[in-house]
Scaffold this motif. Structure first.
Motif, PDB file in Angstrom:
ATOM      1  N   LYS A 220      30.915  42.858  33.501  1.00  0.00           N
ATOM      2  CA  LYS A 220      31.338  41.786  34.178  1.00  0.00           C
ATOM      3  C   LYS A 220      32.646  41.348  33.378  1.00  0.00           C
ATOM      4  O   LYS A 220      33.581  40.759  34.068  1.00  0.00           O
ATOM      5  CB  LYS A 220      30.344  40.454  33.834  1.00  0.00           C
ATOM      6  CG  LYS A 220      30.757  39.476  34.657  1.00  0.00           C
ATOM      7  CD  LYS A 220      30.942  39.547  36.117  1.00  0.00           C
ATOM      8  CE  LYS A 220      30.928  38.262  36.964  1.00  0.00           C
ATOM      9  NZ  LYS A 220      32.302  37.282  36.264  1.00  0.00           N
ATOM     10  N   GLN A 221      32.891  41.445  31.974  1.00  0.00           N
ATOM     11  CA  GLN A 221      34.137  41.066  31.304  1.00  0.00           C
ATOM     12  C   GLN A 221      35.048  41.870  31.902  1.00  0.00           C
ATOM     13  O   GLN A 221      36.330  41.733  31.963  1.00  0.00           O
ATOM     14  CB  GLN A 221      33.736  41.197  29.651  1.00  0.00           C
ATOM     15  CG  GLN A 221      32.979  40.027  29.285  1.00  0.00           C
ATOM     16  CD  GLN A 221      32.475  40.053  27.745  1.00  0.00           C
ATOM     17  OE1 GLN A 221      32.531  41.174  27.359  1.00  0.00           O
ATOM     18  NE2 GLN A 221      32.277  38.843  27.257  1.00  0.00           N
ATOM     19  N   ASP A 224      36.342  40.690  35.187  1.00  0.00           N
ATOM     20  CA  ASP A 224      37.094  39.574  34.714  1.00  0.00           C
ATOM     21  C   ASP A 224      38.429  39.924  34.235  1.00  0.00           C
ATOM     22  O   ASP A 224      39.580  39.513  34.839  1.00  0.00           O
ATOM     23  CB  ASP A 224      36.424  38.623  33.990  1.00  0.00           C
ATOM     24  CG  ASP A 224      35.153  37.922  34.652  1.00  0.00           C
ATOM     25  OD1 ASP A 224      35.289  38.113  35.737  1.00  0.00           O
ATOM     26  OD2 ASP A 224      34.544  37.578  34.025  1.00  0.00           O
ATOM     27  N   TYR A 225      38.739  40.669  33.403  1.00  0.00           N
ATOM     28  CA  TYR A 225      39.845  41.377  32.688  1.00  0.00           C
ATOM     29  C   TYR A 225      40.728  41.787  33.777  1.00  0.00           C
ATOM     30  O   TYR A 225      41.794  41.578  33.855  1.00  0.00           O
ATOM     31  CB  TYR A 225      39.669  42.030  31.732  1.00  0.00           C
ATOM     32  CG  TYR A 225      40.978  42.349  30.867  1.00  0.00           C
ATOM     33  CD1 TYR A 225      41.642  41.689  30.115  1.00  0.00           C
ATOM     34  CD2 TYR A 225      41.359  43.782  30.861  1.00  0.00           C
ATOM     35  CE1 TYR A 225      42.980  41.985  29.530  1.00  0.00           C
ATOM     36  CE2 TYR A 225      42.473  44.221  30.472  1.00  0.00           C
ATOM     37  CZ  TYR A 225      43.339  43.190  29.779  1.00  0.00           C
ATOM     38  OH  TYR A 225      44.543  43.736  29.192  1.00  0.00           O
ATOM     39  N   GLU A 227      40.604  41.701  37.215  1.00  0.00           N
ATOM     40  CA  GLU A 227      40.991  40.725  38.050  1.00  0.00           C
ATOM     41  C   GLU A 227      42.238  39.851  37.814  1.00  0.00           C
ATOM     42  O   GLU A 227      43.286  39.490  38.336  1.00  0.00           O
ATOM     43  CB  GLU A 227      39.932  39.781  38.426  1.00  0.00           C
ATOM     44  CG  GLU A 227      40.106  38.827  39.796  1.00  0.00           C
ATOM     45  CD  GLU A 227      39.051  38.336  40.262  1.00  0.00           C
ATOM     46  OE1 GLU A 227      38.792  37.863  41.301  1.00  0.00           O
ATOM     47  OE2 GLU A 227      37.952  37.917  39.431  1.00  0.00           O
ATOM     48  N   ALA A 228      42.126  39.372  36.145  1.00  0.00           N
ATOM     49  CA  ALA A 228      43.235  38.705  35.810  1.00  0.00           C
ATOM     50  C   ALA A 228      44.399  39.135  35.757  1.00  0.00           C
ATOM     51  O   ALA A 228      45.611  38.643  35.885  1.00  0.00           O
ATOM     52  CB  ALA A 228      43.079  38.202  34.288  1.00  0.00           C
ATOM     53  N   ARG A 253      36.476  47.361  41.934  1.00  0.00           N
ATOM     54  CA  ARG A 253      35.170  46.707  41.609  1.00  0.00           C
ATOM     55  C   ARG A 253      34.124  47.687  42.098  1.00  0.00           C
ATOM     56  O   ARG A 253      33.044  48.017  41.119  1.00  0.00           O
ATOM     57  CB  ARG A 253      34.917  45.396  42.475  1.00  0.00           C
ATOM     58  CG  ARG A 253      33.501  44.828  42.167  1.00  0.00           C
ATOM     59  CD  ARG A 253      33.351  43.376  42.768  1.00  0.00           C
ATOM     60  NE  ARG A 253      32.211  42.806  42.346  1.00  0.00           N
ATOM     61  CZ  ARG A 253      30.964  42.848  42.624  1.00  0.00           C
ATOM     62  NH1 ARG A 253      30.564  43.804  43.578  1.00  0.00           N
ATOM     63  NH2 ARG A 253      30.278  42.115  42.027  1.00  0.00           N
ATOM     64  N   THR A 400      38.277  28.007  37.871  1.00  0.00           N
ATOM     65  CA  THR A 400      37.720  29.144  37.628  1.00  0.00           C
ATOM     66  C   THR A 400      38.966  30.171  37.138  1.00  0.00           C
ATOM     67  O   THR A 400      39.007  31.029  36.095  1.00  0.00           O
ATOM     68  CB  THR A 400      36.888  30.070  38.486  1.00  0.00           C
ATOM     69  OG1 THR A 400      35.853  29.040  38.567  1.00  0.00           O
ATOM     70  CG2 THR A 400      36.355  31.326  38.183  1.00  0.00           C
ATOM     71  N   THR A 401      40.114  30.138  38.065  1.00  0.00           N
ATOM     72  CA  THR A 401      41.148  31.246  37.872  1.00  0.00           C
ATOM     73  C   THR A 401      41.936  30.714  36.835  1.00  0.00           C
ATOM     74  O   THR A 401      42.366  31.542  35.798  1.00  0.00           O
ATOM     75  CB  THR A 401      41.983  31.018  39.221  1.00  0.00           C
ATOM     76  OG1 THR A 401      41.343  31.252  40.071  1.00  0.00           O
ATOM     77  CG2 THR A 401      43.358  32.082  38.885  1.00  0.00           C
ATOM     78  N   LYS A 404      39.948  32.182  33.659  1.00  0.00           N
ATOM     79  CA  LYS A 404      40.251  33.243  33.422  1.00  0.00           C
ATOM     80  C   LYS A 404      41.636  33.703  32.652  1.00  0.00           C
ATOM     81  O   LYS A 404      41.949  34.728  31.948  1.00  0.00           O
ATOM     82  CB  LYS A 404      40.183  34.159  34.487  1.00  0.00           C
ATOM     83  CG  LYS A 404      38.769  34.131  35.248  1.00  0.00           C
ATOM     84  CD  LYS A 404      38.448  34.983  36.312  1.00  0.00           C
ATOM     85  CE  LYS A 404      37.312  34.866  36.976  1.00  0.00           C
ATOM     86  NZ  LYS A 404      37.074  35.642  38.360  1.00  0.00           N
ATOM     87  N   ARG A 408      42.688  35.216  29.207  1.00  0.00           N
ATOM     88  CA  ARG A 408      43.708  36.686  28.953  1.00  0.00           C
ATOM     89  C   ARG A 408      44.695  36.193  28.170  1.00  0.00           C
ATOM     90  O   ARG A 408      44.954  37.223  27.037  1.00  0.00           O
ATOM     91  CB  ARG A 408      43.908  36.950  30.254  1.00  0.00           C
ATOM     92  CG  ARG A 408      45.112  38.137  30.235  1.00  0.00           C
ATOM     93  CD  ARG A 408      45.261  39.003  31.528  1.00  0.00           C
ATOM     94  NE  ARG A 408      46.069  38.072  32.702  1.00  0.00           N
ATOM     95  CZ  ARG A 408      47.423  37.433  32.368  1.00  0.00           C
ATOM     96  NH1 ARG A 408      48.039  37.949  31.550  1.00  0.00           N
ATOM     97  NH2 ARG A 408      47.623  36.654  33.338  1.00  0.00           N
TER      98      ARG A 408
END
Length: 429
Positions: A220-221, A224-225, A227-228, A253, A400-401, A404, A408
């Protein structure tokens, strides 16, 4: 009439004069798919030639198969009339792998029969005993608090006295297995995301480690990374405003989750992500599962290498059992993005525009950032006590964005939080 092309399940021979080669193909297909079909009287391009059939022809084919293939299989042998020509059709099925032909072992690859390596033979012989739930871990002191937290987050309850058995974390002897190891709070597996400047691995500018913890948390990390990093570029040329992401995150994904699910964890090597100026590579260890053809793979047919791990990932909403991941990637980029070998599967996702390593936020020394990150940092400089919620309102992005992006920026060493969550301050470096 034409029979089409040879495949991993179908082989053509001109006549029974090629009986030995045909028998090798049958054993090869049995080892790969557990079944296969052989035609005598058909050219390798599918053109029907016909086969002369005498009183003993079918019996000789049957005896040839019985004498050469071990363990013995019982073939179905019939004569078919096609375009007024006789053709012999032989079908076999079996689940007692490995099968040998004339004392040697072969594996079907596309339309070829290849003598297999000792490693492949070992894999066939061990079969299910190579499953991550049957292999005992060297570590027998484990905790699973991170895994429990994931279940609680999905409103699922794990009973303390039964969850290890229910999640298949124990061998038949009652000891922790390899799957327990990769899902434990502390382990030796490190999932890496490496960013390179250019189009090869000459210049490494960033490497993140997401390992030594519950594998599902690390997975999951990574999502998230990435996606950022997937920022939007705006093209204001012409009369219309056009926006495009750096890469198709949905495809990434699916490729990443599939890599983690189907990885051969027993080889002690986790999957990895490599990012270049023009592409992303997702690499998992191990080729296609035995019994799954390339056509079935591209069609979305699934034969999980780690069945019990799949059950957990479904329960926690990491994946769905719909098989749409590979077809999604193929529809977007084509089959050529998949590189499948005996030991690895690599998925290459091209970037929608070429990164400029000198100016982009990937640059290791300059650490340049986009306009929204710049706005966040500007607000932090003006008010070191500003909250995430306040930043969200001023920047126009969800909390949330914003979280994230701040995460980063912390990883990049651009911003630091000093003090507690409530009374601490932002320090922009």
């Amino acid at each position: 009439m034409n029979f089409g092309m040879e495949t991993e399940l179908v082989e053509f021979k001109k006549s029974t004069g090629e009986l030995k080669e045909g028998v090798i193909s049958l054993a090869s297909m049995l080892n790969k798919n557990g079944k296969g079909t052989l035609y005598f009287g058909v050219r390798n391009d599918g053109e029907i030639l016909g086969q002369q059939i005498g009183d003993r022809t079918l019996r000789e084919v049957s005896q040839g198969i019985a004498n050469a293939i071990k363990p013995q299989v019982i073939p179905t042998i019939i004569m078919e009339l096609c375009d007024d020509k006789n053709v012999i059709k032989v079908t076999v099925e079996g689940d007692e792998k490995p099968y040998s032909a004339y004392g040697k072992y072969y594996m079907r690859t596309a339309d070829e029969d290849r003598e297999i390596s000792p490693q492949q033979l070992r894999s066939l012989m061990l079969g299910a005993s190579d499953s991550i739930v049957n292999i005992e871990s060297n570590n027998q002191k484990m905790t699973f608090n991170q895994l429990k937290t994931l279940y609680i987050g999905n409103n699922l309850t794990l009973r303390e006295n039964t969850f290890k058995q229910n999640l298949n974390l124990l061998t038949r002897k009652g000891t922790y297995n390899l799957m327990a190891d990769i899902l434990a709070d502390v382990n030796s597996y490190s999932i890496k995301v490496a960013v390179f400047s250019g189009t090869d691995k000459t210049n490494l500018i960033k490497r993140n480690e997401y390992g030594y913890k519950c594998m599902l948390v690390a997975v999951k990390q990574v999502l998230d990374y990435m996606e950022a990093l997937n920022d939007t570029v705006v093209d204001v040329g012409g009369s219309l405003r056009k926006e495009s992401k750096l890469f198709d995150f949905a495809c990434f994904r699916e490729a990443w989750l599939n890599a983690c699910l189907h990885n051969r964890w027993l080889r002690q090597t986790p999957p990895a992500v490599y990012m270049f100026d023009d592409r992303i590579e997702i690499i998992s260890v191990g080729g296609l599962p035995n019994g799954l053809t390339l056509e079935e793979f591209y069609a979305g047919k699934s034969k999980p290498v780690n069945v019990e791990l799949q059950q957990i990932m479904v329960q926690l909403d990491y994946i769905e059992q719909t098989g749409h991941g590979v077809p999604l990637i193929v529809s977007r980029y084509g089959r050529e993005v998949f590189d499948i070998s005996e030991n690895f599967i690599t998925v290459t996702i091209p970037l929608n525009y070429k990164r400029n390593a000198k100016d982009s936020f990937f640059n290791a020394s300059a650490k340049a950032i986009d306009s929204r990150d710049g706005k966040i940092l500007e607000l932090m400089k003006e008010d070191p006590n500003i909250s995430v919620r306040e930043i969200s309102g001023l920047v126009g992005l969800g909390t949330t964005t914003i979280t994230k992006r701040i995460h980063r920026l912390k990883e990049e060493g651009i911003v630091e939080r000093k003090g507690s969550k409530k009374t601490g301050q932002w320090v922009v470096k």
